[in-house]
Design a protein around this motif. Structure first.
Motif, PDB file in Angstrom:
ATOM      1  N   PHE A 189       0.802  -1.211   0.000  1.00 47.59           N
ATOM      2  CA  PHE A 189       0.000   0.000   0.000  1.00 47.59           C
ATOM      3  C   PHE A 189       0.840   1.269   0.000  1.00 47.59           C
ATOM      4  N   VAL A 190       2.090   1.163  -0.426  1.00 45.30           N
ATOM      5  CA  VAL A 190       2.945   2.341  -0.438  1.00 45.30           C
ATOM      6  C   VAL A 190       2.363   3.428  -1.339  1.00 45.30           C
ATOM      7  N   LYS A 191       1.879   3.047  -2.514  1.00 46.10           N
ATOM      8  CA  LYS A 191       1.372   4.010  -3.481  1.00 46.10           C
ATOM      9  C   LYS A 191      -0.098   4.328  -3.285  1.00 46.10           C
ATOM     10  N   TYR A 192      -0.856   3.421  -2.735  1.00 48.79           N
ATOM     11  CA  TYR A 192      -2.300   3.627  -2.644  1.00 48.79           C
ATOM     12  C   TYR A 192      -2.826   3.052  -1.344  1.00 48.79           C
ATOM     13  N   ARG A 193      -3.127   3.931  -0.395  1.00 50.06           N
ATOM     14  CA  ARG A 193      -3.638   3.494   0.903  1.00 50.06           C
ATOM     15  C   ARG A 193      -4.709   4.480   1.367  1.00 50.06           C
ATOM     16  N   PRO A 194      -5.878   4.453   0.752  1.00 52.42           N
ATOM     17  CA  PRO A 194      -6.926   5.416   1.116  1.00 52.42           C
ATOM     18  C   PRO A 194      -7.569   5.082   2.458  1.00 52.42           C
ATOM     19  N   ASN A 195      -8.039   6.101   3.142  1.00 55.70           N
ATOM     20  CA  ASN A 195      -8.801   5.894   4.371  1.00 55.70           C
ATOM     21  C   ASN A 195     -10.263   5.596   4.065  1.00 55.70           C
ATOM     22  N   LYS A 196     -10.707   6.091   2.911  1.00 62.22           N
ATOM     23  CA  LYS A 196     -12.090   5.867   2.497  1.00 62.22           C
ATOM     24  C   LYS A 196     -12.149   5.635   0.990  1.00 62.22           C
ATOM     25  N   ILE A 197     -13.151   4.887   0.559  1.00 56.99           N
ATOM     26  CA  ILE A 197     -13.544   4.802  -0.845  1.00 56.99           C
ATOM     27  C   ILE A 197     -14.896   5.491  -0.913  1.00 56.99           C
TER      28      ILE A 197
END
Length: 205
Positions: free
Chosen positions: A144-152
């Motif tokens: 998740f280095v590049k993409y780690r959202p808290n919400k979708i």
């Protein structure tokens, strides 16, 4: 005491939805389901009848049967035979709402899927379909280095990387297993390798 009871009841009411091709189901899938139980009281496996992005898969009846074998000794799990060919958000979760009335869902997905959910039709309406959150577990440290959202959109994303870091089978995936079944059979749940041999699945002939 009240907040603890509320949290316990909320968790008891939640069902983890684990959709995928499962071709074949392997110990990584089982491990992910066990870890996801942190967020709910039951995991339902939802194999896709006609995979949209994969070709050359084993027949649906075999993938369904392998899941039944793999989960026979796993408590609080169930294989669900979804009747439609493809699993789009609105029809799938609406159908699940009818199967499990008055329950809420946690959607268990891989990191590769998480990256695309926001662009899927109806992903902004998950709350309408009783989806309380999205759970994801990385296969490796850098997942998740590049993409780690808290919400979708409005749906919270939950991560369990702290536990999964300790797993020894992070690199196992169904493609690798299919390519060398004999070498990778230890990556399969009890009984699944025997089922594959019995029905001559994934042979190179």
């Amino acid at each position: 005491m009240g907040s603890f009871l509320d949290t316990w009841l909320e968790k008891k009411n939640r069902i983890i939805v684990f959709a995928g091709v499962f071709d074949p189901v392997h110990i990584g899938h089982i491990s992910a389901a066990r870890e996801a139980m942190w967020y709910g009281s039951k995991v339902i496996f939802l194999p896709e009848r006609v995979p949209q992005h994969k070709h050359g898969t084993a027949a649906y009846k075999h993938r369904l049967a392998m899941l039944e074998v793999a989960l026979s000794s796993e408590p609080n799990t169930e294989v669900i035979d979804y009747p439609e060919d493809h699993q789009y958000i609105e029809p799938t979760f609406t159908w699940l709402q009818h199967q499990f009335p008055n329950r809420t869902f946690m959607w268990l997905v891989g990191g590769d899927v998480l990256e695309h959910i926001s662009s899927w039709k109806d992903s902004d309406r998950l709350g309408e379909f009783s989806v309380a959150g999205i759970v994801t577990l990385p296969r490796s440290e850098d997942s998740f280095v590049k993409y780690r959202p808290n919400k979708i959109h409005d749906t919270t994303v939950y991560y369990r990387s702290r536990v999964m870091r300790k797993r020894s089978h992070q690199s196992i995936n169904s493609t690798v297993i299919r390519q060398d079944m004999e070498y990778k059979h230890t990556s399969l749940p009890d009984g699944v390798h025997d089922y594959i041999k019995q029905h001559s699945l994934y042979t190179k002939d």
